[in-house]
Design a protein around this motif. Structure first.
Motif, PDB file in Angstrom:
ATOM      1  N   ALA A 171       0.833  -1.207   0.000  1.00  0.00           N
ATOM      2  CA  ALA A 171       0.000   0.000   0.000  1.00  0.00           C
ATOM      3  C   ALA A 171       0.871   1.262   0.000  1.00  0.00           C
ATOM      4  CB  ALA A 171      -0.942  -0.014   1.203  1.00  0.00           C
ATOM      5  N   ILE A 172       1.949   1.262   0.764  1.00  0.00           N
ATOM      6  CA  ILE A 172       2.854   2.418   0.806  1.00  0.00           C
ATOM      7  C   ILE A 172       3.476   2.653  -0.567  1.00  0.00           C
ATOM      8  CG2 ILE A 172       5.084   3.219   1.732  1.00  0.00           C
ATOM      9  CD1 ILE A 172       4.192   1.771   4.393  1.00  0.00           C
ATOM     10  N   ILE A 173       3.951   1.586  -1.187  1.00  0.00           N
ATOM     11  CA  ILE A 173       4.584   1.723  -2.499  1.00  0.00           C
ATOM     12  C   ILE A 173       3.554   2.105  -3.562  1.00  0.00           C
ATOM     13  CG2 ILE A 173       5.942   0.558  -4.278  1.00  0.00           C
ATOM     14  CD1 ILE A 173       7.388   1.281  -1.527  1.00  0.00           C
ATOM     15  N   GLY A 174       2.351   1.569  -3.464  1.00  0.00           N
ATOM     16  CA  GLY A 174       1.284   1.973  -4.381  1.00  0.00           C
ATOM     17  C   GLY A 174       0.996   3.457  -4.263  1.00  0.00           C
ATOM     18  N   SER A 175       0.952   3.961  -3.039  1.00  0.00           N
ATOM     19  CA  SER A 175       0.738   5.396  -2.816  1.00  0.00           C
ATOM     20  C   SER A 175       1.872   6.219  -3.411  1.00  0.00           C
ATOM     21  CB  SER A 175       0.614   5.694  -1.323  1.00  0.00           C
ATOM     22  OG  SER A 175      -0.531   5.082  -0.793  1.00  0.00           O
ATOM     23  N   TYR A 176       3.084   5.716  -3.281  1.00  0.00           N
ATOM     24  CA  TYR A 176       4.252   6.405  -3.845  1.00  0.00           C
ATOM     25  C   TYR A 176       4.116   6.529  -5.361  1.00  0.00           C
ATOM     26  CZ  TYR A 176       8.971   6.644  -5.821  1.00  0.00           C
ATOM     27  OH  TYR A 176      10.063   6.959  -6.588  1.00  0.00           O
ATOM     28  N   PHE A 177       3.846   5.413  -6.051  1.00  0.00           N
ATOM     29  CA  PHE A 177       3.732   5.469  -7.504  1.00  0.00           C
ATOM     30  C   PHE A 177       2.548   6.329  -7.946  1.00  0.00           C
ATOM     31  CE2 PHE A 177       6.495   1.614  -7.587  1.00  0.00           C
ATOM     32  CZ  PHE A 177       7.478   2.127  -8.426  1.00  0.00           C
TER      33      PHE A 177
END
Length: 130
Positions: A7-13
Motif C-alpha cells: 500500500a505504501i509503495i502503491g501510494s508512492y507510484f
C-alpha cells in the motif's frame, strides 16, 4: 506487513504519476538511499531525501519535463521489500527513451528507506541522461 508495504509503495507510484511531490516527500525517509544504476552522470548512490529530490529534478530538467513512469505492473512484496515492474519514458529534443525496468524498494517504519533501480537497456538510459 507485506500488505501494508504494498500500500505504501502503491501510494508512492500514484503520487509520482500525479506529480504530488508533497506526498512523495512524506513517503521518503529523510536518510533514504537511492541506487541509480549505470555509468552515466546521474548514476551512483544518492543518500538523503534532498539528494534524491535533486536527482529527480535532474531527470525532469534533462528531459524538458517529460520523464514519466507510464505503467506500473503488479506490486509484489517479500517482507520489507516491494518490487514493481515499470515502464518509463522521456524525451529531449530529438532524443527519446522508453523501456521497461524493475524498481525494488525497501520499506522501514512506514517510509521508503532504500531504492534499487534496474533498466532494460542500461546503455541506452546512460546515453539519454548523459
Amino acid at each position: 506487513m507485506s500488505t501494508e508495504n504494498i500500500a505504501i509503495i502503491g501510494s508512492y507510484f500514484d503520487a509520482v504519476a500525479k506529480g504530488d511531490l508533497e506526498t512523495v516527500g512524506r513517503l521518503l525517509a529523510d536518510d533514504l538511499v537511492w541506487h541509480q544504476p549505470g555509468n552515466g552522470t546521474l548514476s551512483g548512490t544518492h543518500t538523503g531525501k534532498q539528494a534524491v529530490f535533486a536527482l529527480l529534478g535532474s531527470f525532469m530538467e534533462r528531459s524538458a519535463g517529460t520523464f514519466r513512469i507510464d505503467h506500473v505492473g503488479t506490486l509484489m512484496a517479500n517482507g520489507d521489500l516491494v518490487s514493481a515492474s515499470i515502464h518509463f519514458a522521456a524525451e529531449s529534443g530529438a532524443k527519446f527513451m522508453a523501456m521497461n525496468g524493475v524498481d525494488l524498494l525497501r520499506v522501514a517504519d512506514g517510509q521508503i528507506a532504500e531504492v534499487w533501480l534496474f533498466s532494460e537497456d542500461q546503455a541506452a538510459e546512460d546515453a539519454f541522461w548523459g
